[in-house]
Write an enzyme that holds these catalytic residues in place. Structure first.
Site, PDB file in Angstrom:
ATOM      1  N   ALA A   1       0.802  -1.225   0.000  1.00  0.00           N
ATOM      2  CA  ALA A   1       0.000   0.000   0.000  1.00  0.00           C
ATOM      3  C   ALA A   1       0.834   1.274   0.000  1.00  0.00           C
ATOM      4  O   ALA A   1       0.273   2.369  -0.049  1.00  0.00           O
ATOM      5  CB  ALA A   1      -0.934   0.013   1.213  1.00  0.00           C
ATOM      6  N   LYS A   2       2.156   1.154   0.027  1.00  0.00           N
ATOM      7  CA  LYS A   2       3.012   2.336   0.032  1.00  0.00           C
ATOM      8  C   LYS A   2       3.062   2.973  -1.360  1.00  0.00           C
ATOM      9  O   LYS A   2       2.641   2.365  -2.353  1.00  0.00           O
ATOM     10  CB  LYS A   2       4.425   1.951   0.482  1.00  0.00           C
ATOM     11  CG  LYS A   2       4.500   1.488   1.928  1.00  0.00           C
ATOM     12  CD  LYS A   2       4.190   2.616   2.884  1.00  0.00           C
ATOM     13  CE  LYS A   2       4.486   2.274   4.334  1.00  0.00           C
ATOM     14  NZ  LYS A   2       3.536   1.353   4.965  1.00  0.00           N
TER      15      LYS A   2
END
Length: 377
Positions: free
Chosen positions: A190-191
């Site tokens: 999710a970065k």
């Protein structure tokens, strides 16, 4: 509506990602394959530093640097109070003591004025030796490094930039992960730049530090895998993840960073004056790991989150508990009154869907839903 739509990204780059994975499978070089070295070179070039050392995840990236610096019992490491647990966890894991510092209301990042006060207080108490500062580039926005670097120089402290959320941001063109003596990032899916599993990296211009890190991450390796010159760990980025990241890095540079900033503009146009929206200081550029608004209080925040969920819109609260309230740190006996901003943000902050593949029609739905709910409370 997903908070971060990884499936949309995959569909756009499916052929390239699948081909990269298949190449690794065909070559069967799953650990330290050529893709890892190629990725490290590309990342170092993008960030603008001499060395990039990949590792198993962002948390171990932080730990490896602290190990290299010899951070240990009796040392104090200054950490923002409003951030993910890992930033403080690695300090305790090293044997040192995390000293939490309140953050700025506008940027969510460590407050330089309160940082200096915390250093002075630690010196006056005389129980710990100030050793390092770990600023966090929260939600994609770099911390105030111009001021933090002045403070670090004044008190002879090391700076370890936690760029887990900040990769791609910059201050006057100097990119995140190039500040301090060393910097780290995370490739958690999710970065801003994420792989399909865990992964991390360390960035530095320090040749000696880079060599030590390369050794530490592979069991303290010397000239070969059976020559161990120090006690290390097993923390390597696998070749498949490196192959995936090479494709994603290209997309990130070509359009994704631009796209999230365009989406930020869409949100700002629709929500300014409705809620407290993110503030990007002059000269700063965010990679928008999250787009985080502030509501009037916890009741309104939680009510809005529930309403958005009912309308198919996923949101996340970062962070329900500041660091000083985490049970794992109760031994530090911290004073809640020293962290008014962190306490306030934990009551008011709400992160909305944010990713490069968010459509304008979806942003309209999100913002309309927010305005509709708030008009009835």
């Amino acid at each position: 509506m997903q908070f971060r739509d990884l499936q949309a990204q995959y569909q756009k780059y499916k052929a390239e990602i699948d081909s990269s994975i298949q190449n690794v499978l065909a070559e069967a070089n799953f650990i330290e394959g050529k893709e890892v070295k190629e990725l490290e070179e590309q990342l170092a070039d993008y960030v603008g530093v001499k060395h990039c050392i990949t590792c198993a995840n962002g948390t171990e990236a932080l730990s490896l640097v602290l190990m290299s610096w010899g951070v240990n019992f009796g040392d104090a490491v200054f950490v923002p109070d409003f951030t993910f647990f890992a930033t403080g966890e690695v300090v305790s894991f090293s044997g040192a003591t995390p000293v939490f510092v309140d953050v700025c209301h506008d940027t969510f990042n460590i407050d330089p004025l309160k940082l200096e006060k915390a250093i002075q207080k630690t010196l006056a108490e005389g129980k710990l030796t100030p050793k390092a500062i770990i600023p966090v580039d929260l939600f994609g926005l770099p911390a105030n490094y111009p001021e933090i670097e002045k403070i670090a120089k004044k008190y002879n402290l090391l700076i370890l930039e936690d760029g887990a959320q900040g990769f791609g941001g910059n201050i006057n063109g100097k990119r995140a992960c190039s500040f301090g003596t060393a910097a780290t990032t995370s490739f958690f899916p999710a970065k801003p730049l994420g792989c399909y599993g865990d992964g991390g990296a360390i960035f530095t211009d320090d040749d000696s530090l880079a060599e030590t890190l390369k050794s530490l991450k592979v069991h303290g390796r010397g000239k070969d895998k059976y020559d161990n010159v120090r006690i290390g760990v097993n923390s390597r980025l696998d070749t498949i993840q490196a192959a995936i990241l090479k494709v994603k890095l290209k997309a990130f540079i070509q359009h994704e960073l631009i796209d999230v900033n365009r989406i930020y503009d869409y949100y700002q146009q629709r929500l300014k004056g409705v809620v407290e929206t993110p503030i990007i200081p002059d000269g700063y550029y965010s990679s928008f790991a999250q787009y985080t608004i502030k509501l009037k209080n916890r009741e309104v925040r939680d009510g809005l989150q529930k309403y958005l969920k009912q309308n198919g819109i996923q949101t996340i609260v970062y962070y329900v508990k500041p660091m000083h309230k985490q049970m794992a740190f109760t031994n530090l006996q911290l004073d809640d009154d020293e962290f008014p901003v962190s306490n306030e943000l934990s009551e008011k902050a709400l992160s909305l869907p944010m990713h490069p593949y968010l459509k304008e029609i979806e942003i309209d739905k999100i913002c309309h839903s927010i305005r509709h709910y708030l008009s009835h409370v």
